[in-house]
Design an enzyme around this catalytic site. Structure first.
Site, PDB file in Angstrom:
ATOM      1  N   SER A 231       0.847  -1.203   0.000  1.00 47.29           N
ATOM      2  CA  SER A 231       0.000   0.000   0.000  1.00 47.29           C
ATOM      3  C   SER A 231       0.880   1.250   0.000  1.00 47.29           C
ATOM      4  CB  SER A 231      -0.956  -0.042   1.193  1.00 47.29           C
ATOM      5  OG  SER A 231      -1.970   0.928   1.064  1.00 47.29           O
TER       6      SER A 231
ATOM      7  N   ASP B   8      -8.865  -4.417  -6.673  1.00 50.97           N
ATOM      8  CA  ASP B   8      -8.588  -3.514  -5.547  1.00 50.97           C
ATOM      9  C   ASP B   8      -9.622  -2.399  -5.516  1.00 50.97           C
ATOM     10  OD1 ASP B   8      -7.528  -1.811  -3.618  1.00 50.97           O
ATOM     11  OD2 ASP B   8      -5.460  -2.172  -4.224  1.00 50.97           O
TER      12      ASP B   8
ATOM     13  N   HIS C 117      -7.600  -5.191  -1.799  1.00 56.26           N
ATOM     14  CA  HIS C 117      -6.378  -4.492  -1.414  1.00 56.26           C
ATOM     15  C   HIS C 117      -5.405  -5.406  -0.663  1.00 56.26           C
ATOM     16  CE1 HIS C 117      -3.919  -1.001  -0.841  1.00 56.26           C
ATOM     17  NE2 HIS C 117      -3.995  -1.069   0.476  1.00 56.26           N
TER      18      HIS C 117
END
Length: 811
Positions: free
Chosen positions: A675, A748, A782
């Protein structure tokens, strides 16, 4: 599975030599799989009286076929249409009760494939309601501490958005969100009925950070209406009577007043917005009587699609009951239009409205800063009705805790603290379940129990304090043993509590801790004498990981900022041997160097390795720099002006220290991040030559795709265009001259890290002549959860660093 494999092949096919392609799912070696799938420690749910603990074994790693099954993206939710639960999420199996005083195990008789999704205890801790998940439904089961259970007929629960089950204040009946009489689910049209259309007219600049899984089509609208709808019923376990009090609707909150005479009901109303998630939909807030008849309308809130960046919506927020009053509502309202940049003497206020809810709401308190409702709590003592209110000063990242005595009408600031200062963080109050089932912190002799992580220069040492509400003096009741990691779970009675204790060599187990007299501790601190009686005897499922050594390493950045990382050494490490090394980090923002340099985490914790963790490198002879400090220090408004230079300085300091202490081979260091950590990896490869290779997972590499703010950046692209470009490694992909493995979930939903971010970054590196590999994981969000995905990511990571870091000299 052919389609899944095909998608993976296509994901790999960008510009790779044929002999470097693997066209099937890959798995790491058996020893790593043994650790990955080792039995997990059970989940726990403690009875309010501390006499029993419900244990279940967590279900992890769903199969890819489960993630590939039909799923609806519904205004911030991902819904499994088969069981009307959250897509891909599971509970725990093998439910059993643990009797705290003697360790007796009482097995609960539930169907073999049943999963416990949630447990709701009565306030006396003798009975409980279970939300039990199956492949195609969520059922209600009732249980008692003698181990008896029964399935409730004619009730299928809707667990989405709100709690599916709540005990009424009498602790004899339950309020349930039941699926009933809502008809068949809508069928998705073969051909879309219209194009996707969005329109904006004189809109306020708003952040897109929360805009994920939004509704897009009329079919989505119908699906949201269907899958979030339920009716409200009251169920009596003694008589099996079911009473419907609310017709089928889209309820987002429903809770009885402490005296049981009223129900607070919130429901979202159509038409559904395609711009915001469900929590910003138009909402009706109402008060009903126990039979479902409307008593009063508290508010009709419009769609909140014009909320300023980092702001809040206007109108009542977080409407709730005071647990210590019969039937009084409290809520928060913005006084600055919800705009954090607006000049205002007061940001928020607290409002109060008593039954029968016919009068105007009364203002109770004005707050200079924004009120944080989820860090504001009710307390109850003898003749005391206290609201502990937390305000946050945005620019200073500072919090102020106030005490409001509702009965006396007085207020005072109790204490304040820097939210980034882990050494001075006071923790949170310990809650108890009142007789009416509501939660509050208990006030006894004007003192409140607080628990916290207890940050210190040697790492976290959790504590239990007694804090006086009259003078803010604190008495330390318990402090974690410096050689262990121990923390408070819950009280068993006034002088006993349940304690979790672990160390780097010992598996976490539960103990019954009895408080004794005051004794002197280290550094002049006083605490209470503690005697511990074992409750559980969990065994170590991965003894091979106990051979891994942990060390806390401190050092300084070039500008003097103190930093640290946890050095993890592989099993059977020989002192003086230089190792291939992996640096793992996640950049964080701080207002000052003092808090940025504080140690976070603990080397005393028992190591468990889950999912596609970087810690698996330890099992292949690498050293790992874990929890490596990567602070961004500065004014919240401008800290990203120096993001890249500070990132480089942080990494240089960490690498220099790892080499200096004789652990890291400077020619064989890799960097990995997820991330915001993925952004870190790409920037470090573009702007330094510290690393042999990198692994960037689910990152955001072009911040201009988030034109109205990202992370803590509050300025828009149009106010800080150069900043947005400088922090975006896609614009510097021609400088990435080390091999980079880019991994991303192919679905995502995080607005800042949508899948094309990795695709474009990969193309930019490839087109500039760099060495790169792109892996897109089908059906993953994610984070990566499917069994096949987790195994494959571990394999990819090991292969990449073995080739470009560990065995770099062989290239």
């Amino acid at each position: 599975m052919k389609n899944l494999t095909l998608l993976l092949i296509l994901s790999f096919s960008f510009g790779f030599a044929q002999n470097n392609l693997k066209s099937t799912w890959q798995s790491p070696p058996k020893d790593i799989l043994d650790v990955l799938y080792a039995p997990k420690l059970p989940r726990t749910s403690t009875a309010p009286n501390g006499a029993y603990i419900l244990l279940t074994d967590p279900v992890v790693y769903p199969t890819l076929s489960e993630l590939a099954a039909p799923m609806h993206k519904l205004a911030g939710l991902r819904v499994n249409p088969k069981n009307n639960y959250y897509h891909g999420y599971h509970g725990g199996t093998n439910p059993r009760l643990l009797k705290v005083d003697n360790g007796e195990i009482i097995n609960l008789d539930l169907p073999e494939k049943a999963e416990i999704l949630r447990t709701e205890w009565t306030s006396n801790g003798k009975k409980f309601a279970l939300m039990v998940g199956f492949e195609d439904r969520v059922e209600l089961w009732m249980g008692k501490v003698d181990g008896s259970t029964k399935k409730v007929p004619n009730i299928i629960i809707n667990p989405l958005i709100d709690l599916g089950v709540r005990w009424l204040p009498d602790q004899k009946r339950l309020l349930i969100r039941r699926i009933n009489n809502r008809g068949e689910a809508p069928q998705k049209p073969t051909i879309p009925t219209a194009p996707k259309i969005l329109e904006s007219t004189n809109a306020t600049a708003t952040s897109t950070y929360e805009a994920r899984n939004l509704l897009e089509t009329s079919y989505d609208d119908e699906a949201f209406s269907h899958f979030t709808s339920c009716e409200l019923v009251i169920y009596n376990p003694e008589t099996d009577e079911i009473k419907t009090i609310g017709k089928t609707d889209n309820y987002t909150n429903s809770s009885f007043s402490p005296d049981g005479n009223y129900i607070l009901v919130e429901r979202v109303v159509a038409p559904w917005s395609h711009e915001v998630a469900f929590w910003r939909f138009a909402t009706e807030i109402e008060i009903w009587d126990p039979n479902g008849k409307l008593v009063s309308k508290i508010a009709s809130l419009p769609v909140a699609n014009q909320v300023p960046t980092h702001g809040v919506s206007e109108g009542p927020r977080f409407v709730s009951w005071n647990p210590s009053e019969a039937s009084t509502l409290y809520w928060t309202e913005a006084l600055d239009g919800g705009d954090p940049l607006a000049k205002a003497e007061y940001r928020d206020r607290i409002m109060k409205l008593k039954a029968p809810f016919k009068d105007e709401a009364e203002e109770v308190f004005k707050a200079e800063h924004r009120i944080i409702p989820y860090q504001s709590f009710w307390g109850q003592g003898e003749n005391q009705n206290i609201l502990m209110l937390t305000q946050r000063e945005r620019m200073k990242r500072h919090k102020y805790v106030w005490l409001l005595d509702i009965d006396k009408g007085t207020s005072k600031q109790w204490f304040d603290f820097d939210e980034s200062d882990v050494y001075a963080n006071p923790g949170y109050p310990v809650f108890t379940k009142l007789k009416n089932g509501k939660r509050a912190f208990k006030i006894k002799n004007n003192k409140v129990y607080f628990k916290g992580k207890g940050g210190t220069p040697e790492g976290d040492r959790p504590f239990l304090d007694l804090r006086d509400i009259t003078n803010n003096q604190s008495e330390r009741v318990f402090r974690c043993d410096p050689e262990k990691y121990e923390h408070f779970i819950d009280f068993a009675d006034d002088d006993q509590f349940i304690l979790s204790s672990e160390s780097s060599k010992e598996v976490p187990n539960l103990y019954l801790a009895k408080l004794g007299k005051k004794v002197k501790a280290e550094k002049g601190e006083t605490t209470r004498q503690l005697t511990k009686q074992p409750i559980t005897d969990f065994k170590d499922p991965t003894p091979e990981l106990r051979k891994i050594e942990k060390r806390l390493i401190k050092y300084k950045r070039e500008d003097g900022v103190e930093l640290s990382f946890q050095l993890l050494l592989p099993p059977n490490y020989e002192e003086g041997t230089k190792l291939p090394t992996v640096l793992y980090a996640y950049p964080l923002e701080y207002s000052g160097a003092k808090t940025a340099g504080q140690v976070r985490g603990s080397t005393r914790r028992y190591m468990r390795i889950y999912g596609p963790s970087h810690k698996f490198f330890l099992m292949r002879g690498y050293a790992v720099l874990d929890n490596t400090a990567m602070p961004m220090i500065g004014d919240p408004e401008t800290v990203y002006d120096t993001f890249v230079p500070q990132l480089v300085a942080d990494a240089e300091a960490a690498v220099s220290k790892a080499v200096e202490i004789g652990i890291a081979d400077p020619e064989r260091i890799g960097v990995i991040g997820h991330s915001h950590g993925g952004l870190m990896v790409a920037n470090l490869l573009a702007h330094t030559d510290l690393f042999s290779a990198g692994i960037a997972r689910s990152g955001s590499y072009n911040k201009t795709n988030q034109p109205f703010g990202f992370q803590g950046e509050r300025r828009s692209l149009f106010e800080a265009r150069d900043v947005y470009i400088q922090v975006s490694p896609t614009f510097f992909a021609d400088k990435v001259n080390e091999p980079v493995l880019v991994i991303h979930g192919n679905d995502d939903s995080n607005p800042g890290t949508l899948t094309p971010q990795s695709e474009v970054f990969y193309e930019a590196v490839k087109g500039s002549g760099g060495t790169a590999r792109l892996v897109l994981l089908p059906f993953e969000d994610h984070g990566y959860r499917a069994k096949e995905s987790v195994e494959h990511v571990i394999w990819e990571q090991l292969e990449w660093f073995d080739k470009y870091v560990k065995n770099k000299k062989d290239l």
